[in-house]
Motif scaffolding. Structure first.
Motif, PDB file in Angstrom:
ATOM      1  N   ARG A  64       1.863  -8.358  -5.079  1.00  0.00           N
ATOM      2  CA  ARG A  64       0.504  -8.508  -4.562  1.00  0.00           C
ATOM      3  C   ARG A  64      -0.251  -9.624  -5.301  1.00  0.00           C
ATOM      4  O   ARG A  64      -0.978  -9.352  -6.265  1.00  0.00           O
ATOM      5  CB  ARG A  64      -0.231  -7.174  -4.660  1.00  0.00           C
ATOM      6  CG  ARG A  64       0.472  -6.087  -3.868  1.00  0.00           C
ATOM      7  CD  ARG A  64      -0.277  -4.798  -3.770  1.00  0.00           C
ATOM      8  NE  ARG A  64       0.101  -4.124  -2.529  1.00  0.00           N
ATOM      9  CZ  ARG A  64      -0.485  -3.066  -2.020  1.00  0.00           C
ATOM     10  NH1 ARG A  64      -1.515  -2.533  -2.630  1.00  0.00           N
ATOM     11  NH2 ARG A  64      -0.069  -2.530  -0.878  1.00  0.00           N
ATOM     12  N   ASP A  87      -1.520   0.590  -6.774  1.00  0.00           N
ATOM     13  CA  ASP A  87      -2.305   0.771  -5.554  1.00  0.00           C
ATOM     14  C   ASP A  87      -3.793   0.589  -5.858  1.00  0.00           C
ATOM     15  O   ASP A  87      -4.500  -0.159  -5.180  1.00  0.00           O
ATOM     16  CB  ASP A  87      -2.033   2.172  -4.983  1.00  0.00           C
ATOM     17  CG  ASP A  87      -2.823   2.429  -3.719  1.00  0.00           C
ATOM     18  OD1 ASP A  87      -2.880   1.525  -2.859  1.00  0.00           O
ATOM     19  OD2 ASP A  87      -3.394   3.536  -3.578  1.00  0.00           O
ATOM     20  N   ASP A  96      -6.564  -2.957  -5.107  1.00  0.00           N
ATOM     21  CA  ASP A  96      -7.833  -2.989  -4.360  1.00  0.00           C
ATOM     22  C   ASP A  96      -8.971  -3.519  -5.235  1.00  0.00           C
ATOM     23  O   ASP A  96      -9.870  -4.209  -4.755  1.00  0.00           O
ATOM     24  CB  ASP A  96      -8.191  -1.603  -3.807  1.00  0.00           C
ATOM     25  CG  ASP A  96      -7.555  -1.351  -2.440  1.00  0.00           C
ATOM     26  OD1 ASP A  96      -6.444  -1.857  -2.204  1.00  0.00           O
ATOM     27  OD2 ASP A  96      -8.176  -0.656  -1.598  1.00  0.00           O
TER      28      ASP A  96
HETATM   29 MG    MG Z   1      -3.697   0.695  -1.249  1.00  0.00          MG
END
Ligand code: MG
Ligand code: IPM
Length: 334
Positions: free
Chosen positions: A96, A223, A227
């Motif tokens: 990411r 996770d 964000d």
């Molecule tokens: Mg997520």
């Protein structure tokens, strides 16, 4: 051999984003002679309502046979689609890269890649519950920790990034103690200085002074931190990702279905364009990948964006502007 790409539009804003992004991908492929073949498959809430299953076997087989998959947005049934795909294809690395483009809401120079373990931790989805209590199993294995950590250091080496931190909560969690131990061994083997930080502290440092280029972490922490990272690049509409395994990959924007935007030509297609760029790079077409990224950068610079990142254009129009930008970059070069 012609690489085959499975495309899953999914729910909510997924289909309209796919309509805007596919022409961009096709334009790059045509211009550079990249022979990709796109095949469309369905999955998600709408599919479940129609067919009784959110991830039909035909879609799973399509993804399995494809060289890469581009998946956009899955709604309430994400647990029945994304998570089984990650598990069944053993896509153990979730890459990411949160990188800022010239946008009013992005912090200039923000460039942080979260390397998130993608198959273990609380996502093994095993647990028990009764009326009074619920238990979720958190599994961290030596093998899982070793391969994500090795992936992270190799990625850092390839990208010329040296400030690599392993992020965990080893002061509290048993699994994190194993993760820390294995990662420190891998760091030594890979010739990196082992640096680590507790996840709570890392969250603050992301907001404060960002001493890291790459964070290697467990599934749930990755996770949440990803964000958080999105907030510094203009939001989830700008955030691409890749779920990577051995010879298999699914590329997807980090955002979800954004039901409040669905059908209104308002969703930001950039995260999916950048995911498609990561896909081209992974398929070995780095020139195409760079071209797409450069077009996104210039389009942002000119403010030709959707309202979430300060512009006034629609999903479709942003796709068209990115395609035009690709055309003008190519003309400049010829
Ligand atoms: Mg997520
Ligand atoms: C993500 C999402 C998924 C996750 C959900 C939709 C299952 O939040 O990709 O970050 O938790 O991994």
């Amino acid at each position: 051999m012609m690489p085959r790409v499975a495309v899953i539009p999914g729910d909510g804003v997924g289909p309209e984003i796919v309509e805007a992004v596919v022409p961009v991908l096709e334009m790059v492929a045509d211009a550079l002679g990249i022979p990709i073949e796109l095949r469309f498959y369905e999955a998600g809430d709408g599919t479940k309502a129609r067919m009784g299953r959110a991830l039909p076997e035909e879609t799973f087989q399509g993804v399995l046979k494809a060289d890469a998959t581009l998946m956009v947005a899955i709604g309430e049934t994400a647990r029945e689609v994304i998570l089984p795909l990650r598990q069944r294809l053993d896509l153990y690395a979730n890459l990411r890269p949160a990188k800022s483009y010239p946008l009013p809401k992005a912090v200039p120079g923000f460039d942080l890649t979260i390397v998130r373990e993608n198959t273990e931790d609380l996502y093994v989805m095993s647990g028990w519950s009764n009326q009074d209590a619920a238990v979720d199993l958190r599994v961290i294995s030596r093998r899982g920790s070793e391969r994500i950590c090795r992936f992270g250091y190799n990625y850092a080496r390839k990208m010329g990034k040296s400030r690599v931190y392993v992020v965990h909560k080893a002061n509290v969690l048993e699994g994190c103690r194993l993760f820390r131990k294995v990662c420190s061994e891998v760091a030594a083997e890979e010739g990196f200085e082992y640096r680590e930080m507790y996840v709570d502290s890392a969250a603050m440092r992301i907001a404060l002074d960002r001493p890291f280029d790459v964070i290697i972490t467990t599934n749930m922490f990755g996770d949440i931190l990803s964000d958080l990272a999105a907030a510094f690049i203009g939001g989830l509409g700008m955030y691409p990702s890749a779920n990577l395994g051995e010879g298999r990959a699914i590329f997807e924007p980090v955002h979800g279905t954004a039901p409040e935007l669905a059908g209104r030509n308002l969703a930001n297609p950039m995260a999916t364009i950048l995911s498609a760029s990561m896909m081209l790079d992974w398929l070995g077409y780095s020139e195409g990948a760079k071209l797409m990224e450069e077009a996104v950068r210039r389009t942002c610079e000119r403010g030709l964006t959707t309202p979430d990142v300060g512009g006034t254009l629609g999903t479709r129009e942003v796709g068209l502007r990115v395609s035009e930008m690709i055309g003008s970059i190519l003309r400049e070069r010829s």
